[in-house]
Design a protein around this motif. Structure first.
Motif, mmCIF file in Angstrom:
data_model
loop_
_atom_site.group_PDB
_atom_site.id
_atom_site.type_symbol
_atom_site.label_atom_id
_atom_site.label_comp_id
_atom_site.label_asym_id
_atom_site.label_seq_id
_atom_site.Cartn_x
_atom_site.Cartn_y
_atom_site.Cartn_z
ATOM 1 N N GLY A 1 0.937 -0.976 -0.090
ATOM 2 C CA GLY A 1 -0.299 0.061 0.317
ATOM 3 C C GLY A 1 0.726 1.509 0.331
ATOM 4 N N TRP A 2 0.192 2.117 0.076
ATOM 5 C CA TRP A 2 1.098 3.781 0.035
ATOM 6 C C TRP A 2 0.049 4.797 0.597
ATOM 7 C CZ3 TRP A 2 5.745 4.953 -1.662
ATOM 8 C CH2 TRP A 2 6.441 4.081 -2.984
ATOM 9 N N PHE A 3 0.844 5.065 1.460
ATOM 10 C CA PHE A 3 -0.098 5.483 2.513
ATOM 11 C C PHE A 3 0.261 7.655 2.004
ATOM 12 C CE2 PHE A 3 -2.735 3.740 5.132
ATOM 13 C CZ PHE A 3 -2.048 2.443 4.871
ATOM 14 N N ARG A 4 -0.190 9.071 2.541
ATOM 15 C CA ARG A 4 0.460 9.755 2.460
ATOM 16 C C ARG A 4 0.303 10.868 3.706
ATOM 17 N NH1 ARG A 4 -2.574 13.226 -2.161
ATOM 18 N NH2 ARG A 4 -5.246 12.922 -1.275
ATOM 19 N N VAL B 1 -8.021 10.257 -4.171
ATOM 20 C CA VAL B 1 -7.338 9.831 -5.699
ATOM 21 C C VAL B 1 -7.632 8.941 -6.757
ATOM 22 C CG1 VAL B 1 -5.558 10.360 -3.803
ATOM 23 C CG2 VAL B 1 -6.139 8.133 -4.433
ATOM 24 N N LYS B 2 -9.117 8.303 -6.756
ATOM 25 C CA LYS B 2 -9.833 7.506 -7.656
ATOM 26 C C LYS B 2 -9.670 8.242 -9.334
ATOM 27 C CE LYS B 2 -12.753 4.575 -4.501
ATOM 28 N NZ LYS B 2 -14.350 4.077 -4.743
ATOM 29 N N GLY B 3 -9.388 7.618 -10.067
ATOM 30 C CA GLY B 3 -9.151 8.385 -11.340
ATOM 31 C C GLY B 3 -8.214 8.620 -11.439
ATOM 32 N N ARG B 4 -7.389 9.550 -10.816
ATOM 33 C CA ARG B 4 -6.471 10.512 -10.772
ATOM 34 C C ARG B 4 -4.498 8.688 -10.662
ATOM 35 N NH1 ARG B 4 -4.438 14.153 -8.138
ATOM 36 N NH2 ARG B 4 -5.449 13.967 -5.891
ATOM 37 N N PHE B 5 -5.128 8.793 -9.661
ATOM 38 C CA PHE B 5 -3.790 7.493 -9.437
ATOM 39 C C PHE B 5 -3.988 5.777 -9.188
ATOM 40 C CE2 PHE B 5 -1.951 10.346 -5.218
ATOM 41 C CZ PHE B 5 -2.308 11.280 -6.566
ATOM 42 N N GLU C 1 -2.353 9.331 6.119
ATOM 43 C CA GLU C 1 -3.937 8.326 5.708
ATOM 44 C C GLU C 1 -3.233 7.592 4.622
ATOM 45 O OE1 GLU C 1 -6.222 12.261 3.366
ATOM 46 O OE2 GLU C 1 -5.003 11.687 2.364
ATOM 47 N N PHE C 2 -4.525 6.476 3.841
ATOM 48 C CA PHE C 2 -4.721 5.409 2.868
ATOM 49 C C PHE C 2 -4.673 6.108 2.034
ATOM 50 C CE2 PHE C 2 -5.019 1.707 1.280
ATOM 51 C CZ PHE C 2 -6.181 1.839 -0.130
ATOM 52 N N VAL C 3 -3.767 5.986 0.935
ATOM 53 C CA VAL C 3 -4.168 6.534 -0.364
ATOM 54 C C VAL C 3 -3.882 5.045 -1.858
ATOM 55 C CG1 VAL C 3 -2.579 7.227 -2.577
ATOM 56 C CG2 VAL C 3 -1.936 8.415 -0.652
ATOM 57 N N TYR D 1 4.735 7.234 1.596
ATOM 58 C CA TYR D 1 5.119 6.504 2.705
ATOM 59 C C TYR D 1 4.046 4.548 1.858
ATOM 60 C CZ TYR D 1 6.364 9.098 6.287
ATOM 61 O OH TYR D 1 6.707 10.104 7.201
ATOM 62 N N CYS D 2 5.314 4.007 1.528
ATOM 63 C CA CYS D 2 5.493 2.418 1.252
ATOM 64 C C CYS D 2 5.011 2.020 2.317
ATOM 65 C CB CYS D 2 6.052 2.155 0.522
ATOM 66 S SG CYS D 2 6.195 0.783 -0.188
#
Length: 117
Positions: free
Chosen positions: A35-38, A63-67, A46-48, A94-95
């Motif tokens: 996963g990726w968080f930021r 981030v849906k539709g962009r990431f 927060e969860f990405v 963060y990974c």
């Protein structure tokens, strides 16, 4: 133990793109959900996005539709393709890794992403 090392962060103008990479070592990569968080200044982490070993994905609404998250199990690497970046995407990214039924136990050191308006 699993070691995670992120790369690919940087400064980009709003509307631009960046691709983050996370190289994993130390454990059987394919057994983990990645996963990726930021975390933005003054805000909670927060969860990405996340991806299972067979490619099932999940995204935060923001981030849906962009990431796009993807993984290459042969290379022990997970990616985050970020398009149409907005200033509000500015954060340390963060990974992370977790077993399929476990907690996010493994974290990278983070990479800064800055999207300027």
């Amino acid at each position: 133990q699993m070691q995670l090392v992120e790369s690919g962060g940087g400064l980009v103008q709003a509307g631009g793109s960046l691709r983050l990479s996370c190289a994993a070592s130390g454990r059987t990569f394919s057994r983990f959900v990645m996963g990726w968080f930021r975390q933005a200044p003054g805000k909670e982490r927060e969860f990405v996005a996340s991806v299972t070993w067979i490619g099932g994905t999940n995204y935060a609404d923001s981030v849906k539709g962009r990431f796009t998250i993807s993984r290459d199990n042969a290379k022990n690497t997970v990616y985050l393709q970020m398009n149409s970046l907005k200033p509000e995407d500015t954060a340390v990214y963060y990974c992370a890794a977790r077993p399929s039924a476990g907690a996010w136990d493994y974290w990278g050191q983070g990479t800064q992403v800055t999207s300027s308006s």
